[in-house]
Design a protein around this motif. Structure first.
Motif, mmCIF file in Angstrom:
data_model
loop_
_atom_site.group_PDB
_atom_site.id
_atom_site.type_symbol
_atom_site.label_atom_id
_atom_site.label_comp_id
_atom_site.label_asym_id
_atom_site.label_seq_id
_atom_site.Cartn_x
_atom_site.Cartn_y
_atom_site.Cartn_z
ATOM 1 N N THR A 107 -10.710 6.028 8.687
ATOM 2 C CA THR A 107 -10.159 5.406 7.491
ATOM 3 C C THR A 107 -10.565 3.940 7.418
ATOM 4 N N THR A 108 -10.431 3.366 6.246
ATOM 5 C CA THR A 108 -10.689 1.940 6.056
ATOM 6 C C THR A 108 -9.381 1.186 6.229
ATOM 7 N N GLU A 160 -2.592 5.950 -4.137
ATOM 8 C CA GLU A 160 -3.878 5.768 -3.472
ATOM 9 C C GLU A 160 -5.028 5.607 -4.455
ATOM 10 N N GLU A 161 -4.979 6.341 -5.572
ATOM 11 C CA GLU A 161 -6.087 6.285 -6.525
ATOM 12 C C GLU A 161 -6.156 4.944 -7.268
ATOM 13 N N ARG A 162 -5.098 4.129 -7.168
ATOM 14 C CA ARG A 162 -5.084 2.829 -7.839
ATOM 15 C C ARG A 162 -5.297 1.665 -6.883
ATOM 16 N N GLN A 163 -5.248 1.928 -5.598
ATOM 17 C CA GLN A 163 -5.238 0.839 -4.630
ATOM 18 C C GLN A 163 -6.489 -0.034 -4.691
ATOM 19 N N GLU A 164 -7.648 0.573 -4.706
ATOM 20 C CA GLU A 164 -8.884 -0.205 -4.651
ATOM 21 C C GLU A 164 -9.054 -1.094 -5.869
ATOM 22 N N GLU A 165 -8.730 -0.582 -7.027
ATOM 23 C CA GLU A 165 -8.919 -1.354 -8.256
ATOM 24 C C GLU A 165 -7.847 -2.414 -8.474
ATOM 25 N N TYR A 213 0.828 -1.210 0.000
ATOM 26 C CA TYR A 213 0.000 0.000 0.000
ATOM 27 C C TYR A 213 0.859 1.256 0.000
ATOM 28 N N ASP A 230 -5.786 -6.714 -3.833
ATOM 29 C CA ASP A 230 -6.581 -7.562 -2.948
ATOM 30 C C ASP A 230 -5.612 -8.161 -1.943
ATOM 31 N N ARG A 277 -3.446 3.086 8.670
ATOM 32 C CA ARG A 277 -4.542 2.253 8.160
ATOM 33 C C ARG A 277 -4.422 0.808 8.635
#
Length: 348
Positions: A311-312, A240-245, A235, A248, A296
């Motif tokens: 935060t998540t 940050e803008e790419r982390q969710e997509e 992480y 896993d 986090r």
């Protein structure tokens, strides 16, 4: 926060000869010997303001460096943050002062499930949990599909050349032990031999390498698609803008090794009362949550703080419930090392 056990000769020598000169007088200054970037500056500043004191921090990057420096005679520190195996060693060797529970009014904020795992100090006589975490698996879900959340992902030949595991014997061998239903602290030579054969035959041929340092950057660059390691390493490298997509991260259902870093007061601490105030202060939910939000991390150690977070977390605290602490195995550590050498240097 890196848990690397690989020390260069120079680093080890520096640890032995670089002795602290702090804390020579009662200067109302608390001296911490801490993991790098492990306590938010905002928390330290809050503490200084409330207690009209100063906090000075020296850092280390492995338990080995911390322990070697203290054993070499560095006596200016008040609090340090060892992981569970070194906490156990330091208790046995009489290196710590007892915790004053009358001054530790926030003890009730510590999760009882964490204390159950601390079999070497379940009543917090000498140590107070700071953070509990575990390594797991990071998968680039844009590159890898239809995978189970299991250590067996490293058996997949179709992912050969895109996977890595940490250069850490207790972690890698502990993962295999957990997968096969054994304790991560197993020292039985027959079991360790079988585990070694399994790793060499099923995992190692598919790995690019064992990598404890650079796998986060390689994951971010999409050279590695599957990495065993600490979530914060990956992480910390992926925007940050790419982390969710892209990411896993999970701890496999079979469990695996885990760690608990604790706050301990050193035997030669010159500011015991201030040290107790700091330990109690850290576990105020409104202060501990700053640690959770900044890094986090899941708040398994202090559930009251977990409820305050904004935060998540990188992974769910519940995922660690199947994990097991890596404990001090004493002289049997050499047995692990013997088998690890046959993994690290065997032909694929």
């Amino acid at each position: 926060m890196k848990k690397s056990s690989l020390l260069t000769g120079l680093a080890a020598l520096a640890a032995l000869i670089s002795l602290s000169s702090c804390g020579k007088k009662d200067d109302n200054t608390l001296y911490l010997f801490n993991w790098t970037y492990y306590t938010p500056d905002s928390v330290l500043q809050d503490f200084e303001k409330e207690y009209n004191c100063k906090v000075k921090v020296d850092t280390f990057d492995s338990n080995e460096v911390m322990y070697a420096k203290l054993k070499a005679g560095a006596d200016g520190y008040d609090i340090t943050f060892p992981s569970q195996d070194y906490t156990s060693i330091m208790i046995k060797q009489g290196m710590l002062k007892k915790i004053d529970h009358a001054a530790f009014t926030n003890a009730s904020n510590i999760n009882p499930k964490v204390l159950e795992k601390l079999t070497f100090d379940p009543n917090m006589d000498y140590s107070v949990p700071y953070y509990m975490g575990a390594a797991g698996i990071c998968v680039n879900k844009q590159k890898v599909h239809n995978y189970g959340k299991s250590w067996t992902i490293f058996e997949r030949e179709d992912l050969k050349g895109h996977m890595t595991m940490m250069d850490d014997m207790r972690e890698v061998m502990g993962d295999a032990l957990a997968l096969k239903g054994y304790s991560v602290n197993t020292v039985d030579r027959k079991v360790l031999g079988n585990i070694t054969d399994y790793i060499n035959q099923k995992w190692k041929p598919n790995l690019v390498k064992f990598d404890a340092e650079g796998f986060g950057k390689s994951f971010a660059n999409e050279d590695f698609w599957v990495c065993q390691g600490y979530a914060e390493v990956v992480y910390g490298e992926v925007p940050e803008e790419r982390q969710e997509e892209m990411i896993d991260f999970f701890i496999p259902s079979e469990g695996g090794p885990m760690y608990v870093d604790s706050m301990v007061i050193l035997k030669n601490a010159k500011h015991y009362d201030l040290a107790m105030k700091f330990i109690n202060f850290i576990h105020r939910p409104e202060e501990y949550v700053k640690f959770l939000d900044e890094f986090r991390f899941p708040g398994f150690v202090n559930p009251a703080a977990e409820h305050l977070r904004t935060t998540t977390p990188m992974y769910k605290a519940e995922e660690m419930e199947t994990c097991e602490l890596k404990l001090d195995v004493g002289e049997d550590l050499e047995t692990f090392n013997e088998y690890w050498e046959s993994i690290r240097f065997s032909a694929d």
